[in-house]
Structure formats: structure tokens, C-alpha cells
Design an enzyme around this catalytic site. Sequence first.
Site, PDB file in Angstrom:
ATOM      1  CG  ASP A  58      -1.372  17.828 -21.664  1.00 28.90           C
ATOM      2  OD1 ASP A  58      -0.738  16.747 -21.635  1.00 28.90           O
ATOM      3  OD2 ASP A  58      -2.594  17.880 -21.864  1.00 28.90           O
ATOM      4  CE  LYS A 110      -4.017  10.281 -24.377  1.00 30.75           C
ATOM      5  NZ  LYS A 110      -4.824  10.211 -23.146  1.00 30.75           N
ATOM      6  CG  PHE A 136      -7.489  17.672 -24.548  1.00 30.81           C
ATOM      7  CD1 PHE A 136      -7.626  17.196 -25.846  1.00 30.81           C
ATOM      8  CD2 PHE A 136      -7.743  16.804 -23.502  1.00 30.81           C
ATOM      9  CE1 PHE A 136      -8.013  15.888 -26.087  1.00 30.81           C
ATOM     10  CE2 PHE A 136      -8.126  15.482 -23.747  1.00 30.81           C
ATOM     11  CZ  PHE A 136      -8.251  15.035 -25.034  1.00 30.81           C
ATOM     12  CB  THR A 137     -12.360  17.311 -24.058  1.00 35.62           C
ATOM     13  OG1 THR A 137     -11.436  16.229 -23.946  1.00 35.62           O
ATOM     14  CG2 THR A 137     -12.751  17.511 -25.523  1.00 35.62           C
ATOM     15  CE1 TYR A 184      -4.070   1.954   0.399  1.00 41.38           C
ATOM     16  CE2 TYR A 184      -2.555   3.432   1.539  1.00 41.38           C
ATOM     17  CZ  TYR A 184      -3.759   3.221   0.913  1.00 41.38           C
ATOM     18  OH  TYR A 184      -4.662   4.246   0.784  1.00 41.38           O
ATOM     19  NE  ARG A 188     -12.133  14.832 -30.094  1.00 41.86           N
ATOM     20  CZ  ARG A 188     -12.072  14.622 -28.770  1.00 41.86           C
ATOM     21  NH1 ARG A 188     -10.925  14.552 -28.145  1.00 41.86           N
ATOM     22  NH2 ARG A 188     -13.172  14.503 -28.062  1.00 41.86           N
ATOM     23  CG  PHE A 243     -16.837  14.272 -26.612  1.00 40.95           C
ATOM     24  CD1 PHE A 243     -16.009  13.201 -26.373  1.00 40.95           C
ATOM     25  CD2 PHE A 243     -16.647  15.437 -25.859  1.00 40.95           C
ATOM     26  CE1 PHE A 243     -15.020  13.270 -25.410  1.00 40.95           C
ATOM     27  CE2 PHE A 243     -15.662  15.522 -24.903  1.00 40.95           C
ATOM     28  CZ  PHE A 243     -14.854  14.429 -24.671  1.00 40.95           C
TER      29      PHE A 243
END
Length: 468
Positions: free
Chosen positions: A226, A269, A135-136, A83, A393, A460
Site C-alpha cells: 500500500d 495523499k 486499514f479500514t 475516452y 481512530r 465511523f
Amino acid sequence: MPAPKTFGQQLGRRSWAEPWKIKMVEPLFMTDRPTRERTRREAGYNTFLLRSRDVYIDLLTDSGTNAMSDRQWAGMMTGDEAYAGSENFYHLEEAVQRHYGFMHLVPTHQGRGAEHLISRTVIRPGQYVPGNMYFTTTRLHQEMAGGIFEDVIVDIAHDPQDRGDFKGNIDLAKLDALIARVGASQIAYISLAATVNMAGGQPVSMANARAVRAWCDAHNVRLFLDATRAVENAFFIQEREPGYADKRVADILHEFCSYMDGAWMSAKKDSLVNIGGWVAVNEWALFEELRNLVVVFEGLHTYGGLAGRDMEAMAIGIAESVQDEYIRSRIGQVRYLGMLLEEWGIPMVEPVGGHAIFLDARRFYPHLTQDRFPAQTLAAELYLDSGIRAMERGIVSAGRDPKTGDHHRPKLELTRLAIPRRVYTQAHMDVVAESVKAVFDRRAEVRGLEMVYEPTYLRFFQARFEPR
Ligand code: P61
């Protein structure tokens, strides 16, 4: 018939191939057109609502869809599922320090977990957050923390036909205008994404990162990155920016990050894993706040919602992702698809970016207004043609203005074909290209969609449509 030529021969050069071979395969299933007619109707013409069993080639996203290496799978077996104080956390911390250069790491379950923490920690309600295109999830977390997003990307980013080298750059004149209007104390931080997803995976130059850093120093404003696709960004700098051709992608990434006060990451990614993320900063006081908040929303600060094995896979994935041969073949595959489509006159964002082809639905369907959801329509048509899954998009993704309730109406109305890393072959890309061409040839027959169900947040993902 002329003698067949390899792709390299057609381009007058030797062909390249991926720096890996395949050890395990996953069967794909092809469906017939009547079945896809039914499944797309049942999914409300929204590719997010399809079952993956009903998809043939899945280009919905490059997020969490990567193939891991044998080393990463071996690393999974060394998961230390304690943990607190898991050994894998320290491996991850070391990998982030070495390759991204940030001192203090807080792991999160994925990118939006990190966005949540940094937004809550740094934004005071009513402050502005300038960024190089929205970005969303990033913008939503900034807004939920009381921030006001302000787009400061260069104008050419909104023009799919402009062939600029660094269409992800921040326009410093827009930052100057904002600060003149609201004052430095009303700017929470600069939110810099590299590459810029919604602009078509377009890169930011090193010169721009340096200039934004200088601007931030002059005005005492923080700069956060980001870093979701920052390795892909580094490849473009190596290829296009004077002085970087002989530098390794790993060194370019490190220099790029050195201009930042910190970063958040969706490791799903660039880092070649299926789940994971982090936020990392250099300031101790800020780190303390993030580390305290992570235990409320994600988990203890040495696992942040992840299993030990996931952190190990991420640590190994980071090191693999910055290898020059790997990144060249990754972006090379995206470009291969792009070159075919370009050759056939298919409208798309150019130049092709790092992680995906973005079809330009406005030029694809010039007879459809944005209220007929051209990009959503194009994704539904591609699926019907061949079982290929893409993502809208455009106006649906852009959502509504939180103040006025009106649709945001982005200039870019795009359908994204995102390429998962190390997953599909060149033959798959050929099948995709031919399907796009077939849908393009039938473009005049298409009438568009109507939205019949609209959820409140990130609509979306779950919205439903019917044909016009
Ligand atoms: C994608 F339709 N991207 O491109 P999380 N920053 C950036 C991202 O690309 C990103 C996140 C932060 C996804 C997944 C996705 O509207 C959507 O790990 C530049 O997904 O939480 C994610 O990272 C968030 C798809 C996200 C979407 C939001 O496919």
C-alpha cells in the site's frame, strides 16, 4: 519579558521554511461556540457529518486536501479527455514507472478502487491476508473478497509510548506462526503498508522490506505494497536507517518498491492531488486480469474513473512529492505541532509519524472506558473548543468482527489530527496546539458518548452519537 525567539533559535539551530510561496488563498470562517454546540449536535457528534463551512481548521484528513502547485494547475489545462488512449495516461504511467518502478499501471478513481481490484483478483475465499495493521477500506475489500485479515505488525506498534524507529515493521515470527498454522497455499499475499496509517503514520524499514521479500521468495507468496504514503516512509528511512542518509528520497522509494510484486495507491495523499489512485504490478498475467476488471468497476484502462486532467496533475504531483526539500518541510510541519504538544505533556503516539498527530484518547480520558468512545469524544470536544476538525481512530473505526459481530477492540484509541500538504501555516499549527491544550486542561469534565445509529459498512463515516 525575555526577547522573543524563533522556533529554530529555541532549538539552537537555524530555522527552515517551506520550499514554496503562496499564490492563491481560500478564506477560512470562524464560528462561535454556541453555533458549534448546535452544529456538532446536528452532526451526531461525528466530525464526518459536519459541513466544512462550519469548520475552521480542517484536520479531518490529509486525503485529497492537498494544495496543488502552479505546475499541476497548468497541467490540468492540458487534459486530453479522449475516452481511450489519453496522452495524460501515458504521462502517469511513465511517472509511476520512473518513481515507483512498477511496469504495468491501471489507474483508478482513488485508493479503494485499487484495493477492490487487487483484492478481487488475488484473494480466493477463505485465504488469509497478513498485513502490518489493518486499514479500514483495505481490510473491508479483503474481507468482501472472502479473505481473512491477520495482523502481523510488530507488537510495539500497539504501544503509543514506545519510541521505536520503525513501528510499522512486520514481525516475521508472526508470519512463520501463520504459515505453520494454515500453510502457504492459504496465504493470498502479504499486505504491507508504508507508512502505517492506523499505527500513527509509523514507518517500515528497508531492512524489514528486504526480509519480508526473502520470506515471500522462500514460501512462494506475493508481496504487495500500500504505497499511499511510501514517499513519507522513504523520508524516515533516509533519516533513521544506517546507510541511507546520503541517498535521495526518490532513490530510497525506488529501492523500497523494488522488493514488491506490485502496489496500490491512494494518490490523494503523497502525490499532492485531490483525487486519483492506481494499482501497478510487474506480472503480465495479473495485469491482464486487473486491466480487464477495471473496465467493469471504474472505467476504461487508460482512465480508470479519472479525467485526463486528473491523471496529468497526478503525474506532475508524483515528481514533486519525491523532492527532498519538499518532504522534509512536509514532515517538519507535522513535527512542529508534535513538539509543542509533547513539551506540554499531551498524551499522543510517539514518535510522531509522517502525516498526522495521533492523540492518545485512553490516556487523555483515563476515566472513560472504550464503550464511552473516548477518541470520538475527544474529536467532538476539539471541534467545540475551536472549530478544529479531527477524526476518530479507535473502537468506532475498528468496526465489528464479521464472524462474531462483536466490536473489534483495538489497543489504540486515537484521535487523529491529519495535516493537509502545503495548506496550513505555522500559525495555524500554534492555534491547533493551544486548542488541544485547552481541551486537555478540561479533560476531567468530559463524560463520553453513546452510539445511537450504526451503519453496516465503515460505520465511523456515518454513525451518530449522543452525550452520556
Ligand atoms: C485517510 F477515515 N485514507 O487517511 P482512498 N490506504 C491507506 C489510506 O490511508 C487510505 C486508503 C488506502 C484516508 C481517507 C479515508 O477510514 C477511512 O483514496 C493507507 O481514500 O480510497 C485512505 O484510499 C484508501 C478516511 C479512508 C477514513 C478511510 O484519511
